[in-house]
Scaffold this motif. Sequence first.
Motif, PDB file in Angstrom:
ATOM      1  N   THR A  21      34.549  42.432  42.343  1.00  0.00           N
ATOM      2  CA  THR A  21      34.695  41.154  41.637  1.00  0.00           C
ATOM      3  C   THR A  21      34.948  41.381  40.157  1.00  0.00           C
ATOM      4  O   THR A  21      34.466  42.345  39.566  1.00  0.00           O
ATOM      5  N   LEU A  22      35.673  40.463  39.571  1.00  0.00           N
ATOM      6  CA  LEU A  22      35.962  40.546  38.139  1.00  0.00           C
ATOM      7  C   LEU A  22      34.667  40.448  37.339  1.00  0.00           C
ATOM      8  O   LEU A  22      34.506  41.121  36.319  1.00  0.00           O
ATOM      9  N   GLU A  23      33.736  39.638  37.807  1.00  0.00           N
ATOM     10  CA  GLU A  23      32.446  39.504  37.131  1.00  0.00           C
ATOM     11  C   GLU A  23      31.754  40.872  37.020  1.00  0.00           C
ATOM     12  O   GLU A  23      31.269  41.260  35.957  1.00  0.00           O
ATOM     13  N   LYS A  24      31.726  41.616  38.109  1.00  0.00           N
ATOM     14  CA  LYS A  24      31.101  42.943  38.104  1.00  0.00           C
ATOM     15  C   LYS A  24      31.889  43.922  37.245  1.00  0.00           C
ATOM     16  O   LYS A  24      31.318  44.769  36.562  1.00  0.00           O
ATOM     17  N   LYS A  25      33.213  43.796  37.259  1.00  0.00           N
ATOM     18  CA  LYS A  25      34.038  44.674  36.428  1.00  0.00           C
ATOM     19  C   LYS A  25      33.771  44.427  34.946  1.00  0.00           C
ATOM     20  O   LYS A  25      33.694  45.360  34.152  1.00  0.00           O
ATOM     21  N   VAL A  26      33.629  43.155  34.569  1.00  0.00           N
ATOM     22  CA  VAL A  26      33.356  42.818  33.169  1.00  0.00           C
ATOM     23  C   VAL A  26      32.019  43.406  32.750  1.00  0.00           C
ATOM     24  O   VAL A  26      31.918  44.056  31.707  1.00  0.00           O
TER      25      VAL A  26
END
Length: 182
Positions: free
Chosen positions: A108-113
Amino acid sequence: MICSPLNSAEHILFLVQGSAQMYALREDGTKLPVAHIADEAVIGDMEFITGCPTGFFVEAAEDSICLALPRERYAAQLHQDLRFLHWLLKEMTEKFIHGMGVEIAPATLEKKVLQFFEKETAGEISAVETLLFQLRCGRRELQRVLKKLCDDGQLERLGRGHYRLTEQNGNPVDPADPEHGQ
């Protein structure tokens, strides 16, 4: 612009302050991110090793300072210096791993951020473009994720494009802590 395929890399550059974006240009003119580089990075390493001109653009993301070492003048000594060559190999490997790591990172982008804040910064960014570039995502999508992370209390918005990590494994982040991000 620090270097580009349009200018021959006559120096090995040592980025001692600031940060830069390394990218290639696609045929349609859009940027293809390669790496985000920061303090203590080297620019011109591939050109030094291969003797070929660069295929990448390196553009300062903020005010930056580079030390320049003339390639031709010191090439013979540097090719004989095993400590320098091992260090250069480490730097090149880190760029490669960094560039590949974002693609194989959490789904997920959230985890990547969050991973980017924890691993690649001192818990703070001052330009959203850094995230856009490194995570290869759209601006609106990233803005939604940043807002959600702020609403959840994981990030703090300090100003336009300026965010700081507020929690790391349940503990508040101290940006002055030299151990943070290592």
